[in-house]
Design a protein around this motif. Structure first.
Motif, PDB file in Angstrom:
ATOM      1  N   GLU A 167       0.978  -1.148   0.049  1.00 57.54           N
ATOM      2  CA  GLU A 167       0.029  -0.006  -0.092  1.00 57.54           C
ATOM      3  C   GLU A 167       0.771   1.187   0.180  1.00 57.54           C
ATOM      4  O   GLU A 167       2.076   1.205   0.435  1.00 57.54           O
ATOM      5  CB  GLU A 167      -1.081  -0.252   1.164  1.00 57.54           C
ATOM      6  N   PRO A 168       0.432   2.169  -0.648  1.00 53.44           N
ATOM      7  CA  PRO A 168       1.401   3.638  -0.617  1.00 53.44           C
ATOM      8  C   PRO A 168       1.969   3.872   0.723  1.00 53.44           C
ATOM      9  O   PRO A 168       3.103   4.316   0.802  1.00 53.44           O
ATOM     10  CB  PRO A 168       0.359   4.695  -1.222  1.00 53.44           C
ATOM     11  N   GLY A 169       1.093   3.990   1.764  1.00 52.18           N
ATOM     12  CA  GLY A 169       1.536   4.327   2.964  1.00 52.18           C
ATOM     13  C   GLY A 169       2.785   3.441   3.692  1.00 52.18           C
ATOM     14  O   GLY A 169       3.583   3.799   4.188  1.00 52.18           O
ATOM     15  N   LYS A 170       2.461   2.186   3.377  1.00 49.82           N
ATOM     16  CA  LYS A 170       3.473   1.181   3.769  1.00 49.82           C
ATOM     17  C   LYS A 170       4.809   1.383   2.928  1.00 49.82           C
ATOM     18  O   LYS A 170       5.950   1.541   3.604  1.00 49.82           O
ATOM     19  CB  LYS A 170       3.058  -0.292   3.567  1.00 49.82           C
ATOM     20  N   PHE A 171       4.784   1.467   1.541  1.00 54.65           N
ATOM     21  CA  PHE A 171       6.039   1.987   1.041  1.00 54.65           C
ATOM     22  C   PHE A 171       6.612   3.074   1.288  1.00 54.65           C
ATOM     23  O   PHE A 171       7.887   2.982   1.356  1.00 54.65           O
ATOM     24  CB  PHE A 171       5.587   1.840  -0.467  1.00 54.65           C
ATOM     25  N   GLU A 172       5.757   4.115   1.549  1.00 53.18           N
ATOM     26  CA  GLU A 172       6.704   5.512   2.204  1.00 53.18           C
ATOM     27  C   GLU A 172       7.323   5.173   3.552  1.00 53.18           C
ATOM     28  O   GLU A 172       8.194   5.484   3.720  1.00 53.18           O
ATOM     29  CB  GLU A 172       5.518   6.525   2.307  1.00 53.18           C
ATOM     30  N   LEU A 178      14.508   2.812   5.443  1.00 61.91           N
ATOM     31  CA  LEU A 178      15.632   2.420   4.590  1.00 61.91           C
ATOM     32  C   LEU A 178      16.788   3.392   4.620  1.00 61.91           C
ATOM     33  O   LEU A 178      17.886   3.496   4.910  1.00 61.91           O
ATOM     34  CB  LEU A 178      15.458   2.106   3.310  1.00 61.91           C
ATOM     35  N   ILE A 179      16.036   4.633   4.302  1.00 61.39           N
ATOM     36  CA  ILE A 179      16.747   6.210   4.378  1.00 61.39           C
ATOM     37  C   ILE A 179      17.577   6.362   5.651  1.00 61.39           C
ATOM     38  O   ILE A 179      18.745   6.619   5.788  1.00 61.39           O
ATOM     39  CB  ILE A 179      15.976   7.160   3.742  1.00 61.39           C
ATOM     40  N   SER A 180      16.525   5.838   6.855  1.00 58.46           N
ATOM     41  CA  SER A 180      17.421   6.345   8.164  1.00 58.46           C
ATOM     42  C   SER A 180      18.541   5.257   8.418  1.00 58.46           C
ATOM     43  O   SER A 180      19.559   5.671   8.999  1.00 58.46           O
ATOM     44  CB  SER A 180      16.292   6.027   9.168  1.00 58.46           C
ATOM     45  N   LYS A 181      18.242   3.844   7.739  1.00 59.53           N
ATOM     46  CA  LYS A 181      19.479   2.996   7.883  1.00 59.53           C
ATOM     47  C   LYS A 181      20.679   3.773   7.334  1.00 59.53           C
ATOM     48  O   LYS A 181      21.882   3.039   7.548  1.00 59.53           O
ATOM     49  CB  LYS A 181      19.008   1.642   7.364  1.00 59.53           C
ATOM     50  N   MET A 182      20.570   4.333   6.063  1.00 61.90           N
ATOM     51  CA  MET A 182      21.617   4.832   5.236  1.00 61.90           C
ATOM     52  C   MET A 182      22.293   6.191   6.110  1.00 61.90           C
ATOM     53  O   MET A 182      22.988   6.819   5.419  1.00 61.90           O
ATOM     54  CB  MET A 182      21.236   5.267   4.018  1.00 61.90           C
ATOM     55  N   ALA A 217      15.510  15.725   1.144  1.00 66.14           N
ATOM     56  CA  ALA A 217      14.016  15.569   0.932  1.00 66.14           C
ATOM     57  C   ALA A 217      13.803  14.104   0.318  1.00 66.14           C
ATOM     58  O   ALA A 217      14.779  13.852  -0.481  1.00 66.14           O
ATOM     59  CB  ALA A 217      13.482  16.645  -0.083  1.00 66.14           C
ATOM     60  N   ILE A 218      12.983  13.510   0.672  1.00 64.83           N
ATOM     61  CA  ILE A 218      12.747  12.097   0.140  1.00 64.83           C
ATOM     62  C   ILE A 218      11.365  12.150  -0.638  1.00 64.83           C
ATOM     63  O   ILE A 218      10.265  12.464  -0.069  1.00 64.83           O
ATOM     64  CB  ILE A 218      12.619  10.986   1.265  1.00 64.83           C
ATOM     65  N   GLN A 219      11.532  11.540  -1.696  1.00 68.54           N
ATOM     66  CA  GLN A 219      10.291  11.022  -2.459  1.00 68.54           C
ATOM     67  C   GLN A 219      10.289   9.515  -3.038  1.00 68.54           C
ATOM     68  O   GLN A 219      11.241   9.142  -3.429  1.00 68.54           O
ATOM     69  CB  GLN A 219      10.132  11.968  -3.966  1.00 68.54           C
ATOM     70  N   CYS A 220       9.094   9.003  -2.898  1.00 69.94           N
ATOM     71  CA  CYS A 220       9.043   7.572  -3.453  1.00 69.94           C
ATOM     72  C   CYS A 220       7.964   7.187  -4.367  1.00 69.94           C
ATOM     73  O   CYS A 220       6.832   7.800  -4.101  1.00 69.94           O
ATOM     74  CB  CYS A 220       9.224   6.599  -2.178  1.00 69.94           C
ATOM     75  N   TYR A 286      21.870  -3.561   4.267  1.00 71.29           N
ATOM     76  CA  TYR A 286      21.271  -3.275   5.577  1.00 71.29           C
ATOM     77  C   TYR A 286      20.563  -4.291   6.060  1.00 71.29           C
ATOM     78  O   TYR A 286      19.976  -3.998   7.423  1.00 71.29           O
ATOM     79  CB  TYR A 286      20.517  -1.955   5.416  1.00 71.29           C
ATOM     80  N   GLN A 287      20.518  -5.347   5.504  1.00 69.43           N
ATOM     81  CA  GLN A 287      19.633  -6.499   6.009  1.00 69.43           C
ATOM     82  C   GLN A 287      18.179  -6.116   6.697  1.00 69.43           C
ATOM     83  O   GLN A 287      17.873  -6.400   7.776  1.00 69.43           O
ATOM     84  CB  GLN A 287      20.557  -7.355   7.175  1.00 69.43           C
ATOM     85  N   LEU A 288      17.730  -5.489   5.872  1.00 70.39           N
ATOM     86  CA  LEU A 288      16.282  -5.045   6.237  1.00 70.39           C
ATOM     87  C   LEU A 288      15.231  -5.929   6.188  1.00 70.39           C
ATOM     88  O   LEU A 288      14.693  -6.415   4.709  1.00 70.39           O
ATOM     89  CB  LEU A 288      16.027  -3.829   5.486  1.00 70.39           C
TER      90      LEU A 288
END
Length: 306
Positions: A167-172, A178-182, A217-220, A286-288
Motif C-alpha cells: 500500500e502507498p503508506g507502507k511503501f513510504e 531504509l533511508i534512516s538506515k543509510m 528531501a525524500i520522494q518515493c 542493510y539486512q532490512l
C-alpha cells in the motif's frame, strides 16, 4: 509485454566494451538495461515469471548461455567464480555484424555438445528434469557461479515484486526506514508528510564526516512497469526548494528515464536516484527484514580428472 527467449551475446559484448572491458555479471545486466543494447529493454532484463519454485528471471537463462557462448568463441576470457567477466582483444575489436558467423556457430555447438555429454556422464544416476528441452540444457550446463548469481538475482526480483504490492503508506514508511538506515535522521515533524499534501514523502538531516549537516528531501514512487520521467524529477526539485533541502533522494520500484537522470544532476540541488535493482541491493546491504540463508555449491575442481 513478456520477455521472449533470444540471443543476448551482442548486448553483453557491447556492454562490456562500454564498461572498459571488465565488469561483474550484475553490472553488465544493469548496463544492458540502462542502455538498451541490441534492443533489450529494462523490462526485458528484469521481468519475472512465477515458476514451480518461486519467482525467477527468464532473461537469466539467456544471460548465462550468452556468457558461455562468448567464452567458446573467444570473445571473453574463461569465467572464474566470483570474478569479473573480461573481454579479450578479439571481443574488443571484432565486428559483431552477422554474429554468430558459421565458424562461431560451429564452435558454440561443439562447446555445448561436449559440456552436455560431460554433465550427463557425471549425473547419469540422477533423474532427468521433466521441464522443456531448453530448461534441461540449462540444468545440465549450470555452473556454481551461475547458480549463485541466479539465486541472488531471483530473491531480489521477488523482493521488488512484493514491494510493488505494498500500500502507498507502507511503501513510504519502508522508504523512510531504509533511508534512516543509510544515515539520514528523519525529522519527526516535517519528515512524515504525505505526498498528497506537499509532494514529499520524507524529510531529514544527514551529517557528513566533516560534521556538515544537510537537509534531505525524500520522494518515493511505487510503480509496476511505468518509469519515472523528467517532469516528476523537476516537480520534486521544486518541492525541495520549498523545504530548503540541499539534496534529495528519489526511490522507485521501477526505473528512471535518461532525461530524468540528466535532470537529477542539474543545478545545485541534485537528486540521488534509487531504482528497483539498487533498492534490492540496499535491502541486502542493510539486512532490512530479510533472513540470510547460507548454502554451498561444489566448484568444477571436484569434478576435474587428474
Amino acid at each position: 509485454m513478456a520477455y521472449k527467449r533470444r540471443s543476448v551475446e551482442k548486448a553483453i559484448t557491447l556492454a562490456l566494451r562500454d564498461l572498459g572491458g571488465s565488469a561483474s555479471r550484475k553490472t553488465i545486466r544493469k548496463a544492458i538495461a540502462d542502455n538498451e543494447y541490441d534492443g533489450l529493454t529494462y523490462n526485458d532484463v528484469y521481468s519475472t515469471k512465477q515458476g514451480k519454485t518461486g519467482t525467477y528471471s527468464p532473461f537469466m537463462f539467456d544471460f548465462n548461455f550468452g556468457i558461455k557462448n562468448l567464452s567458446s568463441v573467444g570473445y571473453i576470457e574463461q569465467p572464474k567464480r566470483g570474478q569479473d567477466i573480461v573481454l579479450t582483444q578479439l571481443g574488443q575489436t571484432d565486428d559483431l555484424h552477422g554474429y554468430p558467423r558459421p565458424d562461431q556457430q560451429e564452435a558454440i555447438t561443439a562447446y555445448w555438445q561436449k559440456t552436455i555429454e560431460e554433465r550427463k556422464k557425471r549425473n547419469k544416476e540422477k533423474q532427468q528434469e521433466k521441464d522443456s528441452a531448453k530448461e534441461n540444457e540449462v540444468a545440465e550446463a549450470t555452473t556454481a557461479d551461475d547458480m549463485e548469481d541466479t539465486d541472488n538475482t531471483n530473491w531480489k526480483l521477488q523482493l521488488i515484486e512484493q514491494l510493488k504490492q505494498f500500500e502507498p503508506g507502507k511503501f513510504e514508511s519502508f522508504s523512510r526506514l531504509l533511508i534512516s538506515k543509510m544515515g539520514v535522521s528523519i525529522d519527526k515533524k516535517r519528515g512524515v508528510v504525505r505526498s498528497s499534501d506537499h509532494g514529499i514523502d520524507g524529510f531529514g538531516y544527514f551529517v557528513s564526516d566533516e560534521f556538515r549537516t544537510s537537509r534531505v528531501a525524500i520522494q518515493c514512487k511505487r510503480y509496476t512497469n511505468k518509469s519515472v520521467s523528467e517532469p516528476e524529477i523537476d516537480s520534486f526539485k521544486g518541492v525541495m526548494d520549498s523545504f530548503n533541502a540541499e539534496y534529495g533522494i528519489f526511490i522507485t520500484t521501477s526505473h528512471f528515464t535518461d532525461r530524468a537522470k540528466k535532470k537529477a544532476m542539474q543545478g545545485n540541488n541534485t537528486v540521488t536516484l534509487i531504482d528497483g535493482q539498487q533498492l534490492a541491493d540496499l535491502v541486502e546491504k542493510y539486512q532490512l527484514h530479510i533472513t540470510p540463508v547460507h548454502t554451498y555449491a561444489l566448484d568444477d575442481y571436484y569434478f576435474e580428472k587428474d
